[in-house]
Design a protein around this motif. Structure first.
Motif, mmCIF file in Angstrom:
data_model
loop_
_atom_site.group_PDB
_atom_site.id
_atom_site.type_symbol
_atom_site.label_atom_id
_atom_site.label_comp_id
_atom_site.label_asym_id
_atom_site.label_seq_id
_atom_site.Cartn_x
_atom_site.Cartn_y
_atom_site.Cartn_z
ATOM 1 N N LEU A 153 0.827 -1.198 0.000
ATOM 2 C CA LEU A 153 0.000 0.000 0.000
ATOM 3 C C LEU A 153 0.867 1.256 0.000
ATOM 4 C CD1 LEU A 153 -3.261 0.760 1.738
ATOM 5 C CD2 LEU A 153 -1.333 2.177 2.415
ATOM 6 N N ARG A 154 1.929 1.240 0.817
ATOM 7 C CA ARG A 154 2.812 2.409 0.895
ATOM 8 C C ARG A 154 3.478 2.682 -0.448
ATOM 9 N NH1 ARG A 154 5.955 1.103 5.257
ATOM 10 N NH2 ARG A 154 7.397 -0.035 3.934
ATOM 11 N N ASN A 155 3.989 1.653 -1.104
ATOM 12 C CA ASN A 155 4.652 1.836 -2.392
ATOM 13 C C ASN A 155 3.694 2.332 -3.468
ATOM 14 O OD1 ASN A 155 7.083 1.066 -1.332
ATOM 15 N ND2 ASN A 155 7.132 -0.956 -2.262
ATOM 16 N N MET A 156 2.464 1.821 -3.441
ATOM 17 C CA MET A 156 1.481 2.268 -4.435
ATOM 18 C C MET A 156 1.100 3.727 -4.223
ATOM 19 S SD MET A 156 -1.048 -0.960 -5.291
ATOM 20 C CE MET A 156 -1.221 -1.634 -3.643
ATOM 21 N N LEU A 157 0.993 4.162 -2.968
ATOM 22 C CA LEU A 157 0.654 5.553 -2.697
ATOM 23 C C LEU A 157 1.819 6.487 -3.038
ATOM 24 C CD1 LEU A 157 -1.464 5.435 0.590
ATOM 25 C CD2 LEU A 157 -2.242 5.782 -1.753
ATOM 26 N N ILE A 158 3.045 6.036 -2.804
ATOM 27 C CA ILE A 158 4.215 6.831 -3.220
ATOM 28 C C ILE A 158 4.190 7.005 -4.729
ATOM 29 C CG2 ILE A 158 6.740 6.855 -3.404
ATOM 30 C CD1 ILE A 158 6.831 5.343 -0.735
ATOM 31 N N PHE A 159 3.920 5.912 -5.445
ATOM 32 C CA PHE A 159 3.860 5.977 -6.905
ATOM 33 C C PHE A 159 2.747 6.919 -7.358
ATOM 34 C CE2 PHE A 159 1.749 4.378 -10.767
ATOM 35 C CZ PHE A 159 2.762 4.635 -11.683
ATOM 36 N N GLN A 160 1.570 6.806 -6.745
ATOM 37 C CA GLN A 160 0.451 7.679 -7.111
ATOM 38 C C GLN A 160 0.815 9.148 -6.910
ATOM 39 O OE1 GLN A 160 -3.430 6.742 -5.449
ATOM 40 N NE2 GLN A 160 -2.967 4.565 -5.464
ATOM 41 N N TYR A 161 1.490 9.441 -5.799
ATOM 42 C CA TYR A 161 1.865 10.824 -5.533
ATOM 43 C C TYR A 161 2.878 11.333 -6.571
ATOM 44 C CZ TYR A 161 4.139 14.843 -3.430
ATOM 45 O OH TYR A 161 4.672 16.088 -3.242
ATOM 46 N N CYS A 171 -6.415 -4.558 12.040
ATOM 47 C CA CYS A 171 -5.529 -3.848 11.114
ATOM 48 C C CYS A 171 -5.465 -4.585 9.782
ATOM 49 C CB CYS A 171 -4.133 -3.727 11.723
ATOM 50 S SG CYS A 171 -3.020 -2.703 10.747
ATOM 51 N N HIS A 172 -5.454 -5.915 9.828
ATOM 52 C CA HIS A 172 -5.420 -6.722 8.605
ATOM 53 C C HIS A 172 -6.680 -6.477 7.770
ATOM 54 C CE1 HIS A 172 -5.029 -10.225 5.962
ATOM 55 N NE2 HIS A 172 -6.295 -10.479 6.246
ATOM 56 N N THR A 173 -7.838 -6.453 8.432
ATOM 57 C CA THR A 173 -9.098 -6.216 7.722
ATOM 58 C C THR A 173 -9.124 -4.813 7.120
ATOM 59 O OG1 THR A 173 -10.247 -7.702 9.262
ATOM 60 C CG2 THR A 173 -11.605 -6.203 7.949
ATOM 61 N N ALA A 174 -8.675 -3.814 7.879
ATOM 62 C CA ALA A 174 -8.655 -2.429 7.393
ATOM 63 C C ALA A 174 -7.724 -2.303 6.192
ATOM 64 C CB ALA A 174 -8.207 -1.492 8.514
ATOM 65 N N LEU A 175 -6.555 -2.946 6.272
ATOM 66 C CA LEU A 175 -5.587 -2.893 5.172
ATOM 67 C C LEU A 175 -6.154 -3.557 3.927
ATOM 68 C CD1 LEU A 175 -2.793 -2.285 4.029
ATOM 69 C CD2 LEU A 175 -1.962 -4.392 5.083
ATOM 70 N N SER A 176 -6.827 -4.701 4.086
ATOM 71 C CA SER A 176 -7.426 -5.410 2.953
ATOM 72 C C SER A 176 -8.444 -4.535 2.236
ATOM 73 C CB SER A 176 -8.097 -6.700 3.423
ATOM 74 O OG SER A 176 -7.151 -7.622 3.909
ATOM 75 N N LEU A 177 -9.287 -3.874 3.026
ATOM 76 C CA LEU A 177 -10.321 -3.023 2.437
ATOM 77 C C LEU A 177 -9.713 -1.790 1.775
ATOM 78 C CD1 LEU A 177 -13.016 -3.271 5.266
ATOM 79 C CD2 LEU A 177 -12.977 -4.481 3.079
ATOM 80 N N ALA A 178 -8.662 -1.233 2.391
ATOM 81 C CA ALA A 178 -8.003 -0.056 1.823
ATOM 82 C C ALA A 178 -7.339 -0.382 0.494
ATOM 83 C CB ALA A 178 -6.977 0.499 2.811
ATOM 84 N N LEU A 179 -6.800 -1.596 0.391
ATOM 85 C CA LEU A 179 -6.087 -1.997 -0.825
ATOM 86 C C LEU A 179 -6.999 -2.020 -2.050
ATOM 87 C CD1 LEU A 179 -3.680 -4.779 0.481
ATOM 88 C CD2 LEU A 179 -3.011 -2.667 -0.676
ATOM 89 N N HIS A 180 -8.287 -2.260 -1.862
ATOM 90 C CA HIS A 180 -9.239 -2.259 -2.985
ATOM 91 C C HIS A 180 -9.168 -0.927 -3.726
ATOM 92 C CE1 HIS A 180 -11.676 -5.971 -2.629
ATOM 93 N NE2 HIS A 180 -11.293 -5.932 -1.374
ATOM 94 N N GLY A 181 -9.368 0.146 -2.957
ATOM 95 C CA GLY A 181 -9.362 1.466 -3.571
ATOM 96 C C GLY A 181 -7.993 1.868 -4.080
ATOM 97 N N VAL A 182 -6.951 1.494 -3.356
ATOM 98 C CA VAL A 182 -5.592 1.872 -3.746
ATOM 99 C C VAL A 182 -5.182 1.170 -5.037
ATOM 100 C CG1 VAL A 182 -3.157 1.799 -3.068
ATOM 101 C CG2 VAL A 182 -4.895 2.431 -1.392
ATOM 102 N N LEU A 183 -5.546 -0.086 -5.195
ATOM 103 C CA LEU A 183 -5.246 -0.816 -6.436
ATOM 104 C C LEU A 183 -5.917 -0.140 -7.634
ATOM 105 C CD1 LEU A 183 -5.600 -4.525 -5.243
ATOM 106 C CD2 LEU A 183 -3.523 -3.504 -6.178
ATOM 107 N N LYS A 184 -7.176 0.226 -7.460
ATOM 108 C CA LYS A 184 -7.916 0.884 -8.542
ATOM 109 C C LYS A 184 -7.281 2.228 -8.905
ATOM 110 C CE LYS A 184 -12.556 2.536 -9.749
ATOM 111 N NZ LYS A 184 -13.955 2.698 -9.262
#
Length: 465
Positions: A173-181, A257-270
């Protein structure tokens, strides 16, 4: 938006030293709740200060970027990412003067303003890049150099290509958000420059400097971009079936935290898919700008030639034909999608080997409609099927038709009658091409995307005829 002058915007000390002291204090603590609270408080303080119109100093920008690159909590990573994006929106590094200023005359030309003192997360110039050591970069979390950007992309590709994508840590998630920024930064820098149609401005964009850098392997980087886009598409399909990712046995995250991260990854992947497509489009726009500048004689020896991204995409899709459906499904930008389809088709369409006296001087219709008309030649159609396969041909025709229809609909908005006629003609040519394809290969099974495109074409003809 009113854009103050360069000196007025960036010479001011926008953030009090107490805020940096707050950040420094959080760095000396262990990664526990106290340190996390201090860093969240720092982010809130920076945001509150900037609401008064004062841009942060370079040190503050660097500190927030450091938090994004090193954060280990979902709240801190997302919070620092959102703050950086908001700061870039309110304090642009590059902009066209007069674009949003109601006081400016509509007839006066817009002027490109580049804030040279502005901080950027990626170093644009080679002399500055060489001054940043790798060790210092990792410790400070400061601006990335070009080799660090390639390393980020390679790491992201490696994570996404794993057999089982698990929510074991915050790293994906961190790497994808760095890339998005970083894509936001490239876009905000490139689009105003590209709007000038001035090669001297376009060539100085952060994106152009990155692609021309000797610190990256250009072709390898472009291939990684394509691979990541296809991997993200497949991961989104998997996550739509299984919303919560499998928990790794090595994961140190709590269940919540695992559940929150899983759900957050949906939007971040898109969103990462969208960012990657934007980056590819910008690179192809830059290639086109360079081609035009070259034709007009505006390029110099410093504009070292490189293989256009379009050529690399076509080569990769030709080498791995199984990736054609995945790539065309995820890549949605109509103009370049149609260009990819057209060039791919014409790469394999059989050209007439003998020119008659009548055909001498005749220019080949290398458009989508021109490619569709070639399917009336049964021998050529049979050759095309043999070269790339009937399923790949269907995907190319269907996606090409969708993109072509989208462009025609937008382009002919002011001329309804002429636009309707062009759209109907295109629909009829498309249906004829599919009929020729089916008559050439009697065993062909029309794919679902082909059926959808044919239904759309038939409906349009019925409605507009």
């Amino acid at each position: 938006m009113e854009n103050p002058s360069s000196g007025e915007r960036w010479s001011r000390a926008g953030i009090d030293d107490n805020m940096l002291a707050m950040f420094d204090a959080s760095e000396t603590k262990d990664v526990h709740q106290d340190a996390l609270d201090d860093r969240i408080a720092f982010i809130d303080a920076v945001r509150a200060s900037c609401e008064h119109g004062k841009p942060p100093t370079s040190k503050i920008f660097g500190a927030v970027f450091h938090m994004l690159r090193t954060g280990k909590s979902l709240e801190l990573i997302v919070g620092s990412y959102k703050l950086l994006v908001d700061l870039d929106k309110h304090f642009p590094r590059v902009y066209l003067s007069g674009m949003d200023d109601s006081r400016s005359s509509s007839n006066s030309p817009s002027k490109l303003v580049v804030v040279k003192e502005a901080w950027a997360p990626i170093i644009g110039f080679v002399d500055k890049a060489t001054a940043v050591s790798e060790a210092g970069d990792k410790q400070s979390g400061g601006s990335l150099d070009h080799s660090s950007f390639q390393a980020l992309i390679e790491e992201l590709a490696e994570i996404l290509s794993e057999t089982k994508f698990e929510a074991a840590s915050m790293e994906p998630l961190r790497n994808m958000l760095i890339f998005q920024y970083l894509v936001v930064v490239f876009e905000d820098d490139f689009l105003p420059r590209n709007a000038t149609l001035n090669w001297s401005m376009q060539r100085e964009s952060l994106l152009s400097l990155l692609l021309g850098s000797r610190k990256i392997n250009y072709k390898s980087l472009m291939k990684y971009f394509m691979a990541i886009l296809c991997q993200l598409s497949q991961l989104q399909s998997e996550l739509s079936k299984h919303p919560v990712l499998q928990e790794s046995s090595e994961s140190k995250l709590s269940k919540n935290c695992h559940t929150a991260l899983s759900l957050a990854l949906h939007g971040v992947l898109k969103d990462t898919c969208v960012s990657m497509e934007k980056l590819l489009v910008m690179i192809m726009d830059l290639d086109m700008a360079r081609k035009i500048a070259d034709i007009e004689g505006h390029t110099t020896r410093g504009d070292s030639p490189r293989t256009p991204l379009m050529d690399i995409i076509l080569d990769e899709l030709s080498y791995n034909k199984d990736s054609v459906p995945v790539f065309l499904k995820i890549f949605s930008e109509s103009k370049w999608k149609l260009e990819i389809v057209v060039q791919y088709l014409w790469k394999y369409i059989t050209k007439p080997s003998v020119r008659t006296r009548k055909s001498n001087g005749h220019t080949e219709d290398a458009t989508f409609d021109g490619a569709l008309k070639c399917f009336s030649n049964k021998t050529g159609t049979k050759s095309l099927i043999k070269k790339i396969g009937v399923d790949v041909v269907q995907f190319l025709l269907a996606h090409g038709f969708q993109a072509h229809l989208s462009i025609l609909s937008k382009g002919n908005a002011g001329d309804k009658q002429g636009g309707d006629s062009a759209i109907v003609d295109s629909c009829q040519t498309f249906i004829s091409a599919f009929d020729s394809l089916r008559s050439t290969d009697a065993q062909m099974e029309i794919l679902s995307i082909g059926k959808e495109a044919l239904f759309t074409a038939a409906t349009i003809i019925f409605m507009k005829s």
